[in-house]
Design a protein around this motif. Structure first.
Motif, PDB file in Angstrom:
ATOM      1  N   GLU A 193       2.893  -1.404   0.233  1.00 24.80           N
ATOM      2  CA  GLU A 193       2.014  -0.441  -0.589  1.00 24.80           C
ATOM      3  C   GLU A 193       0.759  -0.154  -0.164  1.00 24.80           C
ATOM      4  O   GLU A 193       0.054  -0.838   0.507  1.00 24.80           O
ATOM      5  CB  GLU A 193       1.623  -1.509  -2.097  1.00 24.80           C
ATOM      6  CG  GLU A 193       1.571  -0.565  -3.206  1.00 24.80           C
ATOM      7  CD  GLU A 193       1.435  -1.565  -4.431  1.00 24.80           C
ATOM      8  OE1 GLU A 193       0.917  -0.968  -5.462  1.00 24.80           O
ATOM      9  OE2 GLU A 193       1.976  -2.559  -4.426  1.00 24.80           O
ATOM     10  N   TYR A 194       0.261   1.346  -0.252  1.00 22.62           N
ATOM     11  CA  TYR A 194      -0.755   1.778   0.316  1.00 22.62           C
ATOM     12  C   TYR A 194      -1.432   2.791  -0.574  1.00 22.62           C
ATOM     13  O   TYR A 194      -0.621   3.252  -1.643  1.00 22.62           O
ATOM     14  CB  TYR A 194      -0.526   2.257   1.764  1.00 22.62           C
ATOM     15  CG  TYR A 194       0.333   3.416   1.705  1.00 22.62           C
ATOM     16  CD1 TYR A 194      -0.325   4.561   1.667  1.00 22.62           C
ATOM     17  CD2 TYR A 194       1.934   3.428   1.890  1.00 22.62           C
ATOM     18  CE1 TYR A 194       0.779   5.578   1.884  1.00 22.62           C
ATOM     19  CE2 TYR A 194       2.641   4.440   2.036  1.00 22.62           C
ATOM     20  CZ  TYR A 194       2.021   5.782   1.927  1.00 22.62           C
ATOM     21  OH  TYR A 194       2.888   6.682   1.798  1.00 22.62           O
ATOM     22  N   LYS A 243       1.161   4.377  -3.224  1.00 21.79           N
ATOM     23  CA  LYS A 243       2.428   4.506  -2.830  1.00 21.79           C
ATOM     24  C   LYS A 243       3.338   3.078  -2.480  1.00 21.79           C
ATOM     25  O   LYS A 243       2.507   2.244  -2.214  1.00 21.79           O
ATOM     26  CB  LYS A 243       2.554   5.332  -1.715  1.00 21.79           C
ATOM     27  CG  LYS A 243       1.912   6.778  -1.440  1.00 21.79           C
ATOM     28  CD  LYS A 243       2.593   7.616  -2.702  1.00 21.79           C
ATOM     29  CE  LYS A 243       1.775   8.886  -2.607  1.00 21.79           C
ATOM     30  NZ  LYS A 243       1.814   9.650  -3.831  1.00 21.79           N
ATOM     31  N   LEU A 244       4.547   3.063  -3.078  1.00 22.71           N
ATOM     32  CA  LEU A 244       5.194   1.789  -2.790  1.00 22.71           C
ATOM     33  C   LEU A 244       6.602   2.283  -1.669  1.00 22.71           C
ATOM     34  O   LEU A 244       7.309   3.312  -2.325  1.00 22.71           O
ATOM     35  CB  LEU A 244       5.676   1.197  -4.216  1.00 22.71           C
ATOM     36  CG  LEU A 244       6.505   0.096  -3.767  1.00 22.71           C
ATOM     37  CD1 LEU A 244       5.968  -1.034  -3.112  1.00 22.71           C
ATOM     38  CD2 LEU A 244       7.249  -0.430  -5.221  1.00 22.71           C
ATOM     39  N   LEU A 245       6.499   1.494  -0.757  1.00 18.46           N
ATOM     40  CA  LEU A 245       7.771   1.685  -0.063  1.00 18.46           C
ATOM     41  C   LEU A 245       8.562   0.283   0.333  1.00 18.46           C
ATOM     42  O   LEU A 245       7.961  -0.584   0.264  1.00 18.46           O
ATOM     43  CB  LEU A 245       7.289   2.073   1.623  1.00 18.46           C
ATOM     44  CG  LEU A 245       6.441   3.513   1.560  1.00 18.46           C
ATOM     45  CD1 LEU A 245       5.978   3.518   3.303  1.00 18.46           C
ATOM     46  CD2 LEU A 245       7.213   4.535   1.251  1.00 18.46           C
ATOM     47  N   ARG A 246       9.771   0.560  -0.296  1.00 15.82           N
ATOM     48  CA  ARG A 246      10.716  -0.662  -0.052  1.00 15.82           C
ATOM     49  C   ARG A 246      11.534  -1.089   1.072  1.00 15.82           C
ATOM     50  O   ARG A 246      11.892   0.274   1.745  1.00 15.82           O
ATOM     51  CB  ARG A 246      11.556  -0.682  -1.404  1.00 15.82           C
ATOM     52  CG  ARG A 246      11.022  -0.539  -2.657  1.00 15.82           C
ATOM     53  CD  ARG A 246      11.912  -0.715  -3.949  1.00 15.82           C
ATOM     54  NE  ARG A 246      11.027  -0.678  -5.140  1.00 15.82           N
ATOM     55  CZ  ARG A 246      10.477  -1.396  -5.823  1.00 15.82           C
ATOM     56  NH1 ARG A 246      10.459  -2.785  -5.394  1.00 15.82           N
ATOM     57  NH2 ARG A 246      10.099  -1.182  -6.800  1.00 15.82           N
ATOM     58  N   VAL A 262      -4.048  -1.579   1.727  1.00 19.27           N
ATOM     59  CA  VAL A 262      -2.553  -1.756   2.272  1.00 19.27           C
ATOM     60  C   VAL A 262      -2.245  -3.220   1.655  1.00 19.27           C
ATOM     61  O   VAL A 262      -2.932  -4.141   1.833  1.00 19.27           O
ATOM     62  CB  VAL A 262      -2.365  -1.714   3.627  1.00 19.27           C
ATOM     63  CG1 VAL A 262      -3.147  -2.612   4.413  1.00 19.27           C
ATOM     64  CG2 VAL A 262      -1.091  -1.422   3.793  1.00 19.27           C
ATOM     65  N   ARG A 263      -0.808  -3.344   1.325  1.00 16.47           N
ATOM     66  CA  ARG A 263      -0.565  -4.671   0.777  1.00 16.47           C
ATOM     67  C   ARG A 263       0.873  -4.678   1.310  1.00 16.47           C
ATOM     68  O   ARG A 263       1.876  -3.952   1.170  1.00 16.47           O
ATOM     69  CB  ARG A 263      -0.491  -4.748  -0.727  1.00 16.47           C
ATOM     70  CG  ARG A 263       0.085  -6.157  -1.245  1.00 16.47           C
ATOM     71  CD  ARG A 263      -0.032  -6.196  -2.689  1.00 16.47           C
ATOM     72  NE  ARG A 263       0.793  -5.775  -3.353  1.00 16.47           N
ATOM     73  CZ  ARG A 263       2.055  -6.229  -3.791  1.00 16.47           C
ATOM     74  NH1 ARG A 263       2.356  -7.246  -3.355  1.00 16.47           N
ATOM     75  NH2 ARG A 263       2.908  -5.417  -4.463  1.00 16.47           N
ATOM     76  N   ALA A 264       1.498  -5.750   1.812  1.00 16.09           N
ATOM     77  CA  ALA A 264       2.732  -6.143   2.447  1.00 16.09           C
ATOM     78  C   ALA A 264       3.279  -7.186   1.340  1.00 16.09           C
ATOM     79  O   ALA A 264       2.446  -8.269   1.033  1.00 16.09           O
ATOM     80  CB  ALA A 264       2.500  -6.480   3.889  1.00 16.09           C
ATOM     81  N   ALA A 284       0.123 -10.131   1.696  1.00 16.62           N
ATOM     82  CA  ALA A 284      -1.113  -9.969   2.436  1.00 16.62           C
ATOM     83  C   ALA A 284      -1.698  -8.772   1.949  1.00 16.62           C
ATOM     84  O   ALA A 284      -0.842  -7.645   1.641  1.00 16.62           O
ATOM     85  CB  ALA A 284      -0.813 -10.004   3.819  1.00 16.62           C
ATOM     86  N   THR A 285      -3.039  -8.582   1.782  1.00 22.31           N
ATOM     87  CA  THR A 285      -3.706  -7.440   1.533  1.00 22.31           C
ATOM     88  C   THR A 285      -5.045  -7.174   2.379  1.00 22.31           C
ATOM     89  O   THR A 285      -5.452  -7.975   2.990  1.00 22.31           O
ATOM     90  CB  THR A 285      -4.217  -7.513   0.090  1.00 22.31           C
ATOM     91  OG1 THR A 285      -5.158  -8.597  -0.047  1.00 22.31           O
ATOM     92  CG2 THR A 285      -2.940  -7.638  -0.924  1.00 22.31           C
ATOM     93  N   CYS A 286      -5.122  -6.012   2.476  1.00 21.00           N
ATOM     94  CA  CYS A 286      -6.565  -5.417   3.011  1.00 21.00           C
ATOM     95  C   CYS A 286      -7.034  -4.239   2.183  1.00 21.00           C
ATOM     96  O   CYS A 286      -6.328  -3.200   1.870  1.00 21.00           O
ATOM     97  CB  CYS A 286      -6.392  -4.825   4.524  1.00 21.00           C
ATOM     98  SG  CYS A 286      -6.588  -6.270   5.900  1.00 21.00           S
TER      99      CYS A 286
END
Length: 109
Positions: free
Chosen positions: A28-29, A36-39, A64-66, A99-101
């Motif tokens: 997610e970013y 936006k979310l990418l799967r 950004v989040r993973a 994880a996030t930044c």
């Protein structure tokens, strides 16, 4: 009638997610139009985008989040990073599945 200045992106933001042990995850970013979310994104993943204010407030600034919780495990590390015009703003390495930044919260581990 007063004309408002046109908005334009001033920062080139690079989002990056890498791992030696996880091959797919959700990412997610934030870009100019919102979140936006990418799967099922294959790693390594990297995206360069224009953004008005990379270190701006949460919501419009760089984020950004993973998410790899279904396949997380001890020692299965993922690193998420944000760069603005080539300068590292945030880097987080973690093995818990999420994880996030944030560009406005400089954190490097």
């Amino acid at each position: 009638m007063v004309q408002m200045p046109l908005a334009h992106a001033t920062d080139t933001v690079t989002y990056e997610v890498v791992s030696d042990s996880i091959s797919l995850m959700n990412v997610e970013y934030v870009d100019q139009t919102g979140r936006k979310l990418l799967r099922d994104v294959p790693l390594p993943w990297r995206l360069d985008i224009p953004l008005d204010n990379a270190d701006g407030p949460t919501g419009r600034g760089a984020q950004v989040r993973a998410d790899w919780r279904p396949t997380a495990g001890s020692g299965r590390w993922v690193v998420v990073s944000i760069y603005s015009d080539g300068k590292l703003l945030c880097k987080s390495a973690i093995d818990v599945g999420n994880a996030t930044c944030y560009g406005n919260t400089p954190y490097i581990n």
